[in-house]
Enzyme design. Structure first.
Site, PDB file in Angstrom:
ATOM      1  N   GLU A  73       0.798  -1.231   0.000  1.00  0.00           N
ATOM      2  CA  GLU A  73       0.000   0.000   0.000  1.00  0.00           C
ATOM      3  C   GLU A  73       0.833   1.285   0.000  1.00  0.00           C
ATOM      4  OE1 GLU A  73      -4.017   0.007   1.524  1.00  0.00           O
ATOM      5  OE2 GLU A  73      -3.232   1.136   3.212  1.00  0.00           O
ATOM      6  N   LYS A 118       0.617   4.631   1.426  1.00  0.00           N
ATOM      7  CA  LYS A 118      -0.162   5.164   2.556  1.00  0.00           C
ATOM      8  C   LYS A 118       0.665   6.223   3.275  1.00  0.00           C
ATOM      9  CE  LYS A 118      -2.648   3.331   6.631  1.00  0.00           C
ATOM     10  NZ  LYS A 118      -2.932   2.121   7.422  1.00  0.00           N
ATOM     11  N   LYS A 143      -8.054   2.144  -3.138  1.00  0.00           N
ATOM     12  CA  LYS A 143      -8.404   1.929  -1.728  1.00  0.00           C
ATOM     13  C   LYS A 143      -9.063   3.201  -1.237  1.00  0.00           C
ATOM     14  CE  LYS A 143      -7.345  -0.960   1.791  1.00  0.00           C
ATOM     15  NZ  LYS A 143      -7.551  -0.186   2.960  1.00  0.00           N
ATOM     16  N   GLU A 168     -14.352  -6.272   1.852  1.00  0.00           N
ATOM     17  CA  GLU A 168     -13.716  -6.254   3.179  1.00  0.00           C
ATOM     18  C   GLU A 168     -14.718  -6.513   4.293  1.00  0.00           C
ATOM     19  OE1 GLU A 168     -10.812  -3.101   4.152  1.00  0.00           O
ATOM     20  OE2 GLU A 168     -12.147  -2.673   5.834  1.00  0.00           O
ATOM     21  N   ASN A 210     -10.369  -7.512   7.627  1.00  0.00           N
ATOM     22  CA  ASN A 210      -9.626  -6.388   8.202  1.00  0.00           C
ATOM     23  C   ASN A 210      -9.454  -6.609   9.706  1.00  0.00           C
ATOM     24  OD1 ASN A 210      -8.343  -3.998   8.707  1.00  0.00           O
ATOM     25  ND2 ASN A 210      -9.822  -2.721   7.600  1.00  0.00           N
ATOM     26  N   GLU A 212      -5.863  -8.292   6.198  1.00  0.00           N
ATOM     27  CA  GLU A 212      -5.593  -6.859   6.058  1.00  0.00           C
ATOM     28  C   GLU A 212      -5.260  -6.206   7.394  1.00  0.00           C
ATOM     29  OE1 GLU A 212      -9.225  -6.178   2.830  1.00  0.00           O
ATOM     30  OE2 GLU A 212      -8.910  -4.762   4.444  1.00  0.00           O
ATOM     31  N   SER A 213      -4.308  -5.319   7.380  1.00  0.00           N
ATOM     32  CA  SER A 213      -4.010  -4.380   8.467  1.00  0.00           C
ATOM     33  C   SER A 213      -3.239  -4.986   9.643  1.00  0.00           C
ATOM     34  CB  SER A 213      -5.275  -3.744   9.052  1.00  0.00           C
ATOM     35  OG  SER A 213      -5.996  -3.050   8.077  1.00  0.00           O
TER      36      SER A 213
HETATM   37  O1  LIG Z   1      -5.308   2.758   8.852  1.00  0.00           O
HETATM   38  C1  LIG Z   1      -6.206   3.276   9.547  1.00  0.00           C
HETATM   39  O2  LIG Z   1      -6.002   3.895  10.605  1.00  0.00           O
HETATM   40  C2  LIG Z   1      -7.640   3.192   9.089  1.00  0.00           C
HETATM   41  C3  LIG Z   1      -8.614   3.789   9.869  1.00  0.00           C
HETATM   42  C4  LIG Z   1      -9.951   3.755   9.468  1.00  0.00           C
HETATM   43  C5  LIG Z   1     -10.295   3.144   8.288  1.00  0.00           C
HETATM   44  C6  LIG Z   1      -9.314   2.538   7.496  1.00  0.00           C
HETATM   45  C7  LIG Z   1      -8.000   2.567   7.886  1.00  0.00           C
HETATM   46  N1  LIG Z   1      -7.008   2.025   7.113  1.00  0.00           N
HETATM   47  C8  LIG Z   1      -7.199   1.577   5.793  1.00  0.00           C
HETATM   48  C9  LIG Z   1      -6.633   0.260   5.582  1.00  0.00           C
HETATM   49  O3  LIG Z   1      -7.361  -0.620   5.225  1.00  0.00           O
HETATM   50  C10 LIG Z   1      -5.160   0.043   5.798  1.00  0.00           C
HETATM   51  O4  LIG Z   1      -4.504   1.112   5.230  1.00  0.00           O
HETATM   52  C11 LIG Z   1      -4.592  -1.222   5.207  1.00  0.00           C
HETATM   53  O5  LIG Z   1      -5.315  -2.343   5.585  1.00  0.00           O
HETATM   54  C12 LIG Z   1      -3.132  -1.375   5.646  1.00  0.00           C
HETATM   55  O6  LIG Z   1      -3.058  -1.334   7.052  1.00  0.00           O
HETATM   56  P1  LIG Z   1      -1.670  -1.229   7.814  1.00  0.00           P
HETATM   57  O7  LIG Z   1      -0.767  -2.293   7.236  1.00  0.00           O
HETATM   58  O8  LIG Z   1      -2.002  -1.476   9.231  1.00  0.00           O
HETATM   59  O9  LIG Z   1      -1.123   0.120   7.545  1.00  0.00           O
END
Ligand SMILES: O=C(O)c1ccccc1NCC(=O)[C@H](O)[C@H](O)COP(=O)(O)O
Length: 266
Positions: free
Chosen positions: A60, A62, A122, A171, A192, A222-223
């Site tokens: 991503e 970001k 995204k 998601e 997620n 995810e995340s």
């Molecule tokens: O990343 C956040 O804080 C967030 C908050 C509210 C809604 C969505 C959010 N993130 C979007 C995503 O889905 C993430 O950017 C993506 O899954 C990657 O996550 P990470 O590896 O933890 O940065």
């Protein structure tokens, strides 16, 4: 259209998204977008890359997030995407939401022009217009967050994305949402780990929802994956792919991280 939201964070984000959307719609109509879609290259099917041996990584772009604030200064999103590609990323995720994530459709354009691997738009997609925008800007995948959509909207946006040749990444975060994704016959489902009501992260949710996901669906964790061993754990648990933002944008050499994940899981 009245999106069904389940929490204040998501509510707030979507309210901002709808305001920005209104501004864009004054300048570019849906007909304009449909004309532009005729001129872009057909969408790439991401599934072969998402199911190739080893854990696939949707990498991503970001800059910032509601949970962590500023993550990285990304002055050249295309160059970052190219590093991801060189490291073996299965696809690139580009955050296009402006207010909380500092993303943009310009980022999507830049990444699309640079890499030939699948690109995910995204964002918080709640209208047909945003799906048209995604394709007009060259996206191959579009994110649909079940918690943000009624069943009717989810079905309509899913079908529109497919009609345009894109692959929706659907998601979910709860068992009920997983059942709603299954009812769509979604080909790619993302679990997620981040709760969009509270922003708490619980990576164990992937394993707990696995039984709710249909056989044969491409499963994306995810995340909240901040270390290589956590990616490996998701693979061991049954993930075909992970979606990773923070770990990659904070690392000086993201291609190395991607190669490490591949070596550890192939
Ligand atoms: O990343 C956040 O804080 C967030 C908050 C509210 C809604 C969505 C959010 N993130 C979007 C995503 O889905 C993430 O950017 C993506 O899954 C990657 O996550 P990470 O590896 O933890 O940065």
């Amino acid at each position: 259209m009245s999106p069904t939201t389940t929490g204040t964070v998501l509510d707030g984000i979507i309210a901002g998204v709808l305001k920005d959307l209104h501004e864009r719609q004054l300048m570019v109509t849906s007909d304009n977008l449909r004309e532009a879609i005729e001129l872009v290259a057909p969408a790439i099917d991401p599934i072969p890359r998402l199911t190739s041996p080893g854990l696939s990584v949707i990498s991503e772009v970001k800059r910032s997030s509601p949970s962590k604030g500023q993550l990285a200064t990304i002055s050249d999103p295309a160059a970052l995407a190219d590093q991801y590609r060189a490291g073996g990323a299965a696809a690139i995720s580009v955050l296009t939401e402006e207010r909380r994530f500092q993303g943009s459709l310009a980022d999507l354009d830049a990444v699309r022009a640079k890499v030939e691997i699948p690109v995910l738009r995204k964002d918080f997609v709640v209208t047909d217009y945003q799906v048209l925008e995604a394709r007009a800007h060259g996206a191959d995948l579009v994110l649909l967050i079940v918690a943000a959509l009624s069943d009717d909207d989810l079905r309509r946006l899913y079908d529109l994305a497919c009609e345009l040749g894109m692959t929706p990444l659907v998601e979910v975060h709860t068992a009920e949402e997983a059942r709603r994704a299954a009812a769509l016959d979604a080909r790619v489902v993302g679990v997620n780990a981040r709760n969009l009501k509270t922003l708490d992260v619980d990576r164990s949710i992937f394993g707990r929802l696995l039984g709710e996901l249909p056989e044969g669906v491409v499963k994306v964790a995810e995340s909240g994956i901040l270390r290589v061993d956590q990616a490996v754990e998701a693979h061991d648990c049954g993930a075909d792919a992970v979606l990773v933002g923070e770990m990659l944008v904070r690392h000086g050499e993201p291609a190395q991280v991607l190669r490490e994940i591949h070596r550890a899981t192939v």
